[in-house]
Design an enzyme around this catalytic site. Structure first.
Site, PDB file in Angstrom:
ATOM      1  N   THR A   1      31.763  31.268  27.699  1.00  0.00           N
ATOM      2  CA  THR A   1      30.411  31.381  26.849  1.00  0.00           C
ATOM      3  C   THR A   1      29.810  32.739  27.370  1.00  0.00           C
ATOM      4  OG1 THR A   1      30.217  29.101  26.272  1.00  0.00           O
ATOM      5  CG2 THR A   1      28.327  30.536  25.891  1.00  0.00           C
TER       6      THR A   1
ATOM      7  N   LYS B   1      29.368  30.878  18.800  1.00  0.00           N
ATOM      8  CA  LYS B   1      28.869  29.801  19.808  1.00  0.00           C
ATOM      9  C   LYS B   1      27.639  29.853  20.191  1.00  0.00           C
ATOM     10  CE  LYS B   1      29.251  27.390  23.561  1.00  0.00           C
ATOM     11  NZ  LYS B   1      29.313  26.044  23.593  1.00  0.00           N
TER      12      LYS B   1
ATOM     13  N   LYS C   1      21.250  27.845  29.925  1.00  0.00           N
ATOM     14  CA  LYS C   1      22.172  28.971  29.813  1.00  0.00           C
ATOM     15  C   LYS C   1      22.178  29.645  28.358  1.00  0.00           C
ATOM     16  CE  LYS C   1      26.564  30.926  30.288  1.00  0.00           C
ATOM     17  NZ  LYS C   1      27.988  30.836  30.237  1.00  0.00           N
TER      18      LYS C   1
HETATM   19  P1  NAD Z   1      32.251  26.301  36.412  1.00  0.00           P
HETATM   20  O1  NAD Z   1      31.186  26.868  37.106  1.00  0.00           O
HETATM   21  O2  NAD Z   1      32.486  25.034  36.716  1.00  0.00           O
HETATM   22  O3  NAD Z   1      33.651  27.180  36.651  1.00  0.00           O
HETATM   23  C1  NAD Z   1      33.718  28.492  36.441  1.00  0.00           C
HETATM   24  C2  NAD Z   1      34.668  28.829  37.733  1.00  0.00           C
HETATM   25  O4  NAD Z   1      34.865  30.353  37.340  1.00  0.00           O
HETATM   26  C3  NAD Z   1      34.014  28.662  38.804  1.00  0.00           C
HETATM   27  O5  NAD Z   1      35.061  27.926  39.625  1.00  0.00           O
HETATM   28  C4  NAD Z   1      34.281  30.279  39.716  1.00  0.00           C
HETATM   29  O6  NAD Z   1      34.682  30.321  41.045  1.00  0.00           O
HETATM   30  C5  NAD Z   1      35.399  30.933  38.681  1.00  0.00           C
HETATM   31  N1  NAD Z   1      35.255  32.429  38.725  1.00  0.00           N
HETATM   32  C6  NAD Z   1      34.247  33.241  38.516  1.00  0.00           C
HETATM   33  N2  NAD Z   1      34.503  34.371  38.562  1.00  0.00           N
HETATM   34  C7  NAD Z   1      35.841  34.692  38.799  1.00  0.00           C
HETATM   35  C8  NAD Z   1      36.882  35.353  38.938  1.00  0.00           C
HETATM   36  N3  NAD Z   1      36.384  36.754  38.982  1.00  0.00           N
HETATM   37  N4  NAD Z   1      38.010  34.996  39.064  1.00  0.00           N
HETATM   38  C9  NAD Z   1      38.641  33.614  39.511  1.00  0.00           C
HETATM   39  N5  NAD Z   1      37.534  32.831  39.208  1.00  0.00           N
HETATM   40  C10 NAD Z   1      36.159  33.036  39.051  1.00  0.00           C
HETATM   41  O7  NAD Z   1      31.806  26.611  34.678  1.00  0.00           O
HETATM   42  P2  NAD Z   1      32.502  25.717  33.631  1.00  0.00           P
HETATM   43  O8  NAD Z   1      31.539  24.402  33.255  1.00  0.00           O
HETATM   44  O9  NAD Z   1      33.705  25.495  33.776  1.00  0.00           O
HETATM   45  O10 NAD Z   1      32.219  26.612  32.486  1.00  0.00           O
HETATM   46  C11 NAD Z   1      32.980  27.803  32.136  1.00  0.00           C
HETATM   47  C12 NAD Z   1      32.733  28.524  30.824  1.00  0.00           C
HETATM   48  O11 NAD Z   1      32.542  27.459  29.856  1.00  0.00           O
HETATM   49  C13 NAD Z   1      31.056  29.013  31.136  1.00  0.00           C
HETATM   50  O12 NAD Z   1      31.022  30.074  30.331  1.00  0.00           O
HETATM   51  C14 NAD Z   1      30.105  27.892  30.241  1.00  0.00           C
HETATM   52  O13 NAD Z   1      29.012  28.316  29.691  1.00  0.00           O
HETATM   53  C15 NAD Z   1      31.345  27.581  28.948  1.00  0.00           C
HETATM   54  N6  NAD Z   1      31.136  26.253  28.694  1.00  0.00           N
HETATM   55  C16 NAD Z   1      30.873  24.979  29.528  1.00  0.00           C
HETATM   56  C17 NAD Z   1      30.812  23.802  29.068  1.00  0.00           C
HETATM   57  C18 NAD Z   1      30.480  22.698  30.126  1.00  0.00           C
HETATM   58  O14 NAD Z   1      30.001  21.446  29.573  1.00  0.00           O
HETATM   59  N7  NAD Z   1      30.571  22.796  31.260  1.00  0.00           N
HETATM   60  C19 NAD Z   1      30.931  23.554  27.524  1.00  0.00           C
HETATM   61  C20 NAD Z   1      31.305  24.581  26.810  1.00  0.00           C
HETATM   62  C21 NAD Z   1      31.246  26.054  27.276  1.00  0.00           C
END
Ligand code: NAD
Length: 302
Positions: A96, A171, A246
């Site tokens: 997102t 979204k 966020k």
């Molecule tokens: P998270 O922080 O748990 O995971 C993100 C991962 O990306 C981290 O482990 C980080 O180390 C990794 N990362 C960042 N830059 C990187 C790179 N250059 N190379 C490799 N890895 C890299 O976040 P999440 O909760 O999994 O969310 C991910 C996305 O999904 C976000 O954009 C969030 O807004 C969206 N989202 C999350 C939810 C939720 O409930 N958690 C729901 C819908 C959407």
């Protein structure tokens, strides 16, 4: 079945990878955090030591990283996806992020000769685990058709919403509505309670009347009427308040980019901001009811 490089193995990425594996795809995962790579390896996936290594053998690359700058780095950084993927690799970003970053990365991908879609998701970690995510997909219609068979392994719905960046736009609009309506509902429930109505009565009537909304019927922020809602489990996060903040911030920066005034969303965003600053970011976002109703006080008297 495809060979899929998956970048970003966090709260969402790991369960999404598990479902890709379950569907029979080959997954090569990479995360900056070694412990996250180990978690995925324990599920039977391959893991790589860098983005370049992960994407070299892939037919499809998926990214699920926190924000716009992470997507830009993963795609356009040194040793990134655009530099390292083979010609013809199909790119899917499910993070997102802001519309501007998404469109910039689309453009760079297209200039480098790659097909790409932005495909952010609705549904939090439980939906990622259950493969019931809703994907909102932006890009060309041909790219959407190419993405559907992959996305089907992780979700129940894939919707084509328009050109590059429109998935992110959709979204952001959806979550702005969810964030605002939870605050509006919290005010309504607070007033109802103070006027002597009980929650169940309000629920039974309003879910059949013009005041109905998802925040009420599915995600009711008070214990009782909707048994599956987080309010019945002490607001353990289905969708954490920090994540809602966020997305509300994204809605405000995106609105400013297109000179659109959204005063109600701005007020709701400020309320989530204050609640997160007070240490409630790990609770479900429906916990905002406790702030609105005065059960939980914020510094500054909110
Ligand atoms: P998270 O922080 O748990 O995971 C993100 C991962 O990306 C981290 O482990 C980080 O180390 C990794 N990362 C960042 N830059 C990187 C790179 N250059 N190379 C490799 N890895 C890299 O976040 P999440 O909760 O999994 O969310 C991910 C996305 O999904 C976000 O954009 C969030 O807004 C969206 N989202 C999350 C939810 C939720 O409930 N958690 C729901 C819908 C959407």
């Amino acid at each position: 079945m495809a060979v899929i490089a998956f970048i970003g193995l966090g709260n969402m990425g790991l369960p999404m990878c598990k479902n890709l594996l379950k569907a029979g795809h080959t997954v090569i995962g990479f995360d900056l955090q070694e412990s996250y790579r180990d978690r995925l390896a324990a599920e039977g996936a391959k893991v790589a030591g860098s983005i370049a290594e992960a994407v070299q053998q892939a037919e499809v690359v998926m990214t699920m990283v926190p924000a716009g700058q992470h997507v830009r780095t993963a795609y356009q950084g040194e040793g990134g996806i655009l530099e390292s993927a083979r010609p013809g690799t199909f790119l899917i970003d499910s993070s997102t992020i802001d519309v501007e970053s998404s469109r910039a990365v689309h453009q760079a991908a297209s200039a480098a000769g790659f097909d790409m879609v932005d495909a952010p998701v609705s549904g939090a970690v439980p939906a990622a685990e259950a493969a019931t995510l809703v994907f909102m997909v932006g890009g060309t219609k041909e790219s959407f058709d190419k993405a559907v068979p992959i996305l089907k392994s992780m979700g129940t719905s894939q919707v084509y919403v328009g050109e590059a960046g429109c998935g992110e736009a959709m979204k952001i609009c959806n979550n702005m509505m969810a964030g605002m309506s939870m605050v509006a509902l919290s005010e309504t429930l607070t007033l109802a309670e103070r006027l002597g109505l009980d929650y169940q009565t309000v629920y039974d009537v309003m879910t059949k009347a013009s005041g109905n909304c998802w925040a009420l019927s599915v995600y009711c922020p008070v214990p009782g009427p909707a048994p599956a809602s987080p309010a019945n489990r002490d607001y353990a996060a289905g969708f954490a308040m920090a994540m809602m903040l966020k997305d509300m911030r994204l809605s405000q920066s995106t609105a400013a980019d297109v000179s659109t005034v959204t005063p109600i969303a701005a007020q709701a965003a400020a309320l989530y901001e204050a609640a997160v600053a007070e240490g409630h970011g790990g609770k479900d976002f429906s916990f905002i009811f406790n702030v609105v109703s005065g059960r939980v006080e914020l510094h500054g008297g909110k």
